[in-house]
Every structure is written in C-alpha cells, then in structure tokens.
Design a protein around this motif. Structure first.
Motif, PDB file in Angstrom:
ATOM      1  N   ASP A 179      23.995 -23.216 -29.384  1.00 28.47           N
ATOM      2  CA  ASP A 179      23.813 -24.290 -30.366  1.00 28.47           C
ATOM      3  C   ASP A 179      22.558 -25.093 -30.038  1.00 28.47           C
ATOM      4  OD1 ASP A 179      26.066 -23.598 -31.806  1.00 28.47           O
ATOM      5  OD2 ASP A 179      27.378 -24.994 -30.744  1.00 28.47           O
ATOM      6  N   VAL A 180      22.310 -25.328 -28.738  1.00 32.52           N
ATOM      7  CA  VAL A 180      21.080 -26.004 -28.337  1.00 32.52           C
ATOM      8  C   VAL A 180      19.878 -25.116 -28.671  1.00 32.52           C
ATOM      9  CG1 VAL A 180      19.747 -26.911 -26.387  1.00 32.52           C
ATOM     10  CG2 VAL A 180      22.213 -27.340 -26.526  1.00 32.52           C
ATOM     11  N   SER A 181      20.005 -23.836 -28.405  1.00 27.81           N
ATOM     12  CA  SER A 181      18.907 -22.909 -28.703  1.00 27.81           C
ATOM     13  C   SER A 181      18.608 -22.866 -30.200  1.00 27.81           C
ATOM     14  CB  SER A 181      19.253 -21.508 -28.199  1.00 27.81           C
ATOM     15  OG  SER A 181      19.329 -21.482 -26.795  1.00 27.81           O
ATOM     16  N   ARG A 182      19.640 -22.883 -31.012  1.00 25.91           N
ATOM     17  CA  ARG A 182      19.445 -22.877 -32.471  1.00 25.91           C
ATOM     18  C   ARG A 182      18.669 -24.120 -32.908  1.00 25.91           C
ATOM     19  NH1 ARG A 182      24.906 -22.748 -35.252  1.00 25.91           N
ATOM     20  NH2 ARG A 182      24.957 -24.883 -34.443  1.00 25.91           N
ATOM     21  N   GLU A 183      19.020 -25.274 -32.335  1.00 21.94           N
ATOM     22  CA  GLU A 183      18.306 -26.504 -32.678  1.00 21.94           C
ATOM     23  C   GLU A 183      16.867 -26.454 -32.180  1.00 21.94           C
ATOM     24  OE1 GLU A 183      17.695 -30.177 -34.430  1.00 21.94           O
ATOM     25  OE2 GLU A 183      19.346 -28.736 -34.660  1.00 21.94           O
ATOM     26  N   PHE A 184      16.655 -25.845 -31.025  1.00 18.50           N
ATOM     27  CA  PHE A 184      15.294 -25.693 -30.492  1.00 18.50           C
ATOM     28  C   PHE A 184      14.455 -24.872 -31.468  1.00 18.50           C
ATOM     29  CE2 PHE A 184      11.814 -24.460 -27.876  1.00 18.50           C
ATOM     30  CZ  PHE A 184      11.750 -25.325 -26.799  1.00 18.50           C
ATOM     31  N   VAL A 185      15.001 -23.757 -31.942  1.00 22.51           N
ATOM     32  CA  VAL A 185      14.293 -22.915 -32.908  1.00 22.51           C
ATOM     33  C   VAL A 185      13.963 -23.702 -34.170  1.00 22.51           C
ATOM     34  CG1 VAL A 185      14.537 -20.914 -34.438  1.00 22.51           C
ATOM     35  CG2 VAL A 185      15.220 -20.749 -32.031  1.00 22.51           C
ATOM     36  N   ALA A 186      14.918 -24.486 -34.647  1.00 19.03           N
ATOM     37  CA  ALA A 186      14.722 -25.242 -35.873  1.00 19.03           C
ATOM     38  C   ALA A 186      13.617 -26.286 -35.736  1.00 19.03           C
ATOM     39  CB  ALA A 186      16.027 -25.927 -36.274  1.00 19.03           C
ATOM     40  N   ARG A 187      13.478 -26.873 -34.552  1.00 17.28           N
ATOM     41  CA  ARG A 187      12.499 -27.939 -34.341  1.00 17.28           C
ATOM     42  C   ARG A 187      11.121 -27.434 -33.944  1.00 17.28           C
ATOM     43  NH1 ARG A 187      15.335 -32.996 -31.133  1.00 17.28           N
ATOM     44  NH2 ARG A 187      17.366 -32.973 -32.186  1.00 17.28           N
ATOM     45  N   SER A 188      11.033 -26.238 -33.401  1.00 16.49           N
ATOM     46  CA  SER A 188       9.769 -25.741 -32.871  1.00 16.49           C
ATOM     47  C   SER A 188       8.895 -25.141 -33.973  1.00 16.49           C
ATOM     48  CB  SER A 188      10.026 -24.680 -31.797  1.00 16.49           C
ATOM     49  OG  SER A 188       8.801 -24.112 -31.365  1.00 16.49           O
ATOM     50  N   SER A 189       7.612 -25.448 -33.902  1.00 13.62           N
ATOM     51  CA  SER A 189       6.658 -24.804 -34.812  1.00 13.62           C
ATOM     52  C   SER A 189       6.130 -23.500 -34.224  1.00 13.62           C
ATOM     53  CB  SER A 189       5.484 -25.748 -35.102  1.00 13.62           C
ATOM     54  OG  SER A 189       4.710 -25.967 -33.930  1.00 13.62           O
ATOM     55  N   ARG A 190       6.501 -23.213 -32.981  1.00 15.74           N
ATOM     56  CA  ARG A 190       6.080 -21.988 -32.316  1.00 15.74           C
ATOM     57  C   ARG A 190       7.216 -20.961 -32.347  1.00 15.74           C
ATOM     58  NH1 ARG A 190       0.664 -22.591 -32.213  1.00 15.74           N
ATOM     59  NH2 ARG A 190      -0.030 -24.309 -30.849  1.00 15.74           N
ATOM     60  N   PRO A 191       6.886 -19.675 -32.301  1.00 20.35           N
ATOM     61  CA  PRO A 191       7.938 -18.654 -32.199  1.00 20.35           C
ATOM     62  C   PRO A 191       8.766 -18.864 -30.934  1.00 20.35           C
ATOM     63  CG  PRO A 191       5.827 -17.652 -32.751  1.00 20.35           C
ATOM     64  CD  PRO A 191       5.539 -19.082 -32.378  1.00 20.35           C
ATOM     65  N   VAL A 192      10.043 -18.528 -31.005  1.00 21.42           N
ATOM     66  CA  VAL A 192      10.957 -18.718 -29.879  1.00 21.42           C
ATOM     67  C   VAL A 192      11.688 -17.413 -29.586  1.00 21.42           C
ATOM     68  CG1 VAL A 192      12.944 -19.981 -28.981  1.00 21.42           C
ATOM     69  CG2 VAL A 192      11.280 -21.151 -30.454  1.00 21.42           C
ATOM     70  N   PHE A 193      11.623 -16.977 -28.319  1.00 20.75           N
ATOM     71  CA  PHE A 193      12.407 -15.836 -27.849  1.00 20.75           C
ATOM     72  C   PHE A 193      13.683 -16.370 -27.204  1.00 20.75           C
ATOM     73  CE2 PHE A 193       8.207 -14.074 -28.101  1.00 20.75           C
ATOM     74  CZ  PHE A 193       8.371 -12.722 -28.353  1.00 20.75           C
ATOM     75  N   LEU A 194      14.760 -15.620 -27.368  1.00 28.28           N
ATOM     76  CA  LEU A 194      16.033 -15.962 -26.743  1.00 28.28           C
ATOM     77  C   LEU A 194      16.328 -14.970 -25.632  1.00 28.28           C
ATOM     78  CD1 LEU A 194      18.676 -17.685 -26.797  1.00 28.28           C
ATOM     79  CD2 LEU A 194      19.630 -15.905 -28.281  1.00 28.28           C
ATOM     80  N   ALA A 195      16.695 -15.487 -24.446  1.00 22.68           N
ATOM     81  CA  ALA A 195      17.065 -14.657 -23.303  1.00 22.68           C
ATOM     82  C   ALA A 195      18.310 -15.241 -22.672  1.00 22.68           C
ATOM     83  CB  ALA A 195      15.920 -14.596 -22.296  1.00 22.68           C
ATOM     84  N   GLY A 196      18.840 -14.532 -21.678  1.00 23.60           N
ATOM     85  CA  GLY A 196      19.982 -15.035 -20.926  1.00 23.60           C
ATOM     86  C   GLY A 196      21.291 -14.368 -21.285  1.00 23.60           C
ATOM     87  N   GLY A 197      21.678 -13.355 -20.507  1.00 21.84           N
ATOM     88  CA  GLY A 197      22.991 -12.733 -20.673  1.00 21.84           C
ATOM     89  C   GLY A 197      23.177 -11.941 -21.947  1.00 21.84           C
ATOM     90  N   LEU A 198      22.099 -11.473 -22.547  1.00 22.05           N
ATOM     91  CA  LEU A 198      22.216 -10.704 -23.788  1.00 22.05           C
ATOM     92  C   LEU A 198      22.588  -9.253 -23.490  1.00 22.05           C
ATOM     93  CD1 LEU A 198      19.093 -12.079 -25.687  1.00 22.05           C
ATOM     94  CD2 LEU A 198      21.463 -12.885 -25.799  1.00 22.05           C
ATOM     95  N   THR A 199      23.476  -8.698 -24.320  1.00 18.34           N
ATOM     96  CA  THR A 199      23.955  -7.324 -24.172  1.00 18.34           C
ATOM     97  C   THR A 199      24.104  -6.700 -25.556  1.00 18.34           C
ATOM     98  OG1 THR A 199      26.302  -7.864 -24.369  1.00 18.34           O
ATOM     99  CG2 THR A 199      25.318  -8.061 -22.152  1.00 18.34           C
ATOM    100  N   PRO A 200      24.320  -5.388 -25.631  1.00 15.44           N
ATOM    101  CA  PRO A 200      24.603  -4.794 -26.939  1.00 15.44           C
ATOM    102  C   PRO A 200      25.819  -5.412 -27.618  1.00 15.44           C
ATOM    103  CG  PRO A 200      24.048  -3.082 -25.349  1.00 15.44           C
ATOM    104  CD  PRO A 200      24.174  -4.358 -24.566  1.00 15.44           C
ATOM    105  N   ALA A 201      26.769  -5.936 -26.826  1.00 15.92           N
ATOM    106  CA  ALA A 201      28.001  -6.486 -27.402  1.00 15.92           C
ATOM    107  C   ALA A 201      27.810  -7.861 -28.025  1.00 15.92           C
ATOM    108  CB  ALA A 201      29.091  -6.552 -26.326  1.00 15.92           C
ATOM    109  N   ASN A 202      26.887  -8.667 -27.496  1.00 16.70           N
ATOM    110  CA  ASN A 202      26.773 -10.040 -28.005  1.00 16.70           C
ATOM    111  C   ASN A 202      25.478 -10.332 -28.746  1.00 16.70           C
ATOM    112  OD1 ASN A 202      24.776 -10.497 -26.043  1.00 16.70           O
ATOM    113  ND2 ASN A 202      26.092 -11.712 -24.711  1.00 16.70           N
ATOM    114  N   ILE A 203      24.557  -9.371 -28.821  1.00 16.35           N
ATOM    115  CA  ILE A 203      23.261  -9.671 -29.401  1.00 16.35           C
ATOM    116  C   ILE A 203      23.356  -9.980 -30.889  1.00 16.35           C
ATOM    117  CG2 ILE A 203      22.672  -7.238 -29.825  1.00 16.35           C
ATOM    118  CD1 ILE A 203      20.319 -10.177 -28.894  1.00 16.35           C
ATOM    119  N   GLY A 204      24.258  -9.338 -31.601  1.00  7.68           N
ATOM    120  CA  GLY A 204      24.404  -9.632 -33.022  1.00  7.68           C
ATOM    121  C   GLY A 204      24.781 -11.085 -33.256  1.00  7.68           C
ATOM    122  N   GLU A 205      25.773 -11.557 -32.521  1.00 12.36           N
ATOM    123  CA  GLU A 205      26.182 -12.956 -32.635  1.00 12.36           C
ATOM    124  C   GLU A 205      25.060 -13.894 -32.229  1.00 12.36           C
ATOM    125  OE1 GLU A 205      29.465 -16.101 -30.792  1.00 12.36           O
ATOM    126  OE2 GLU A 205      29.485 -14.002 -30.158  1.00 12.36           O
TER     127      GLU A 205
END
Length: 222
Positions: free
Chosen positions: A159-185
C-alpha cells in the motif's frame, strides 16, 4: 478510445554468469542486475566478471550495477569500470552525490533504491526525484548497525509502494520477495513501471528456467 495497458518491465538481478544472462534475456527480461562485492545480500560477483558478462549483453537490454558506494565519484568510477549503463544506488545517500554521478558519468542512468520501512519513505520522493531516472522500492533497512541493502526475500507494505508510485513523476520498480505466486497481486496492487527479483526465480542459488518462465508468464497476464 481507451489507452492500451502498459507492459510491466522485468529486471532479473543477481546475474553471475554469461549463461544466466542469456537465460534471462531469452525469457524476455528487459534488464539484468549485477551485485558488486561491497553489498549485503546474495549474488556477489566480482567486477571483472561483471565487465565480461556485460560486454556480451545486446541492446536494448539495460545493465544495472548494484553499488554500495556512498560517494558520487566512487559510483561513477565503478560504473565506468564495469561497463554498465545504469547505476543502482542501494543505500540512502545524500542527493548531492547523485548530482556528482550525473556530471562524472552523464551517460549512466541513476536509479535510487528506497527501502520501504514505513510511510515516511514518501517524504524521500521530492528529495531524490530531481537527481534520478527511476526509483526501486525494496524491503531492506538503510543505515544503523542492522543495515540490509537488498536480497532479503521479504515483501513490504505494498500500500505504501502504491502511494509512492502515485506520487512519483519518475518510473518506479518494485522489488522484495516477489515470486511467480505473488507477482500478479503485486502488479495489480502497486502498478509499478517494472519489477525486480533475485531469489524468487532461483533454486539452490542458481537461476531456474522453469521458475523464470512461470514468473514471466505471471507478469504478462497480470
């Protein structure tokens, strides 16, 4: 007319050999990440190996050097020595050091890692935004005696990451514990420009072709 859905970019990190680089590229990765020796977490590879692998990477694949250097001059020197086109700054540094990189290595893109420890990281957007080409949100800890600069295998508060994306004018990559099982969510929740992972597509420390294929398919269908 509705706008077409934007494709989520994929960066595969902890690349340690030409075979891993080829596997990631063949699977459809947009960028490769190389973990330099002065870095916490898994996937260390020495500078000579990074330079040798990067020399064979075809355009337009981006090559990221994960650097734990804290001064702009050292970051720029390290980037030039390894031959990469993007520096990923894994600790929260003084923005003035990023300005030094911009002058010393003007062709090297600058990506600032933000360790999402709470909503206070949103205050870092205006601090860094003028000096970077993109942000990368990870699950580490910056500073102190228990510093973690990536490779934790943990998710953080999307939820914090989503708000970061919404506020940033720069592209944002998401990392941290991503797997084939949770990447869609993760993609549906955060809507990042791109995603980045290391351990989620590895078995016994090695890049796993089956996990990689599953991850890429999950990203494409998110």
């Amino acid at each position: 007319m509705s706008r077409p859905a934007r494709r989520t970019r994929v960066k595969i990190c902890c690349i340690s050999s030409p075979d891993e680089a080829r596997m990631a590229i063949d699977a459809g990765a947009d960028a490769l990440g190389f973990v330099a020796a002065r870095q916490s977490g898994p996937g260390f590879v020495d500078d000579a190996a990074i330079r040798a692998i990067v020399s064979e990477v075809p355009p337009p694949i981006a090559t990221f050097l994960l650097s734990a250097h804290l001064t702009g001059a050292a970051m720029a020197d390290h980037a030039r020595h390894c031959g990469i086109n993007t520096i990923q700054v894994v600790d929260h540094v003084d923005p003035s050091e990023l300005a030094v990189v911009a002058v010393a290595a003007p062709l090297v893109r600058r990506v600032q890692v933000i360790h999402v420890e709470g909503p206070q990281v949103l205050d870092l957007i205006p601090r860094y935004e003028p000096y970077v080409h993109a942000f990368l949100l990870d699950s580490g800890k910056s500073g102190g005696t228990m510093t973690e600069l990536g490779g934790t295998g943990r998710t953080h508060d999307w939820d914090v990451s989503r708000e970061f994306v919404a506020r940033s004018s720069r592209p944002v990559f998401l990392a941290g514990g991503l797997t084939p099982a949770n990447i869609g969510e993760a993609i549906r929740t955060v809507r990042p420009f791109g995603v980045d992972l290391c351990s989620g597509v590895r078995t016994g420390g090695r890049l796993d072709a089956d996990k990689l294929a599953a991850f890429m398919a999950a990203v494409a269908s998110a």
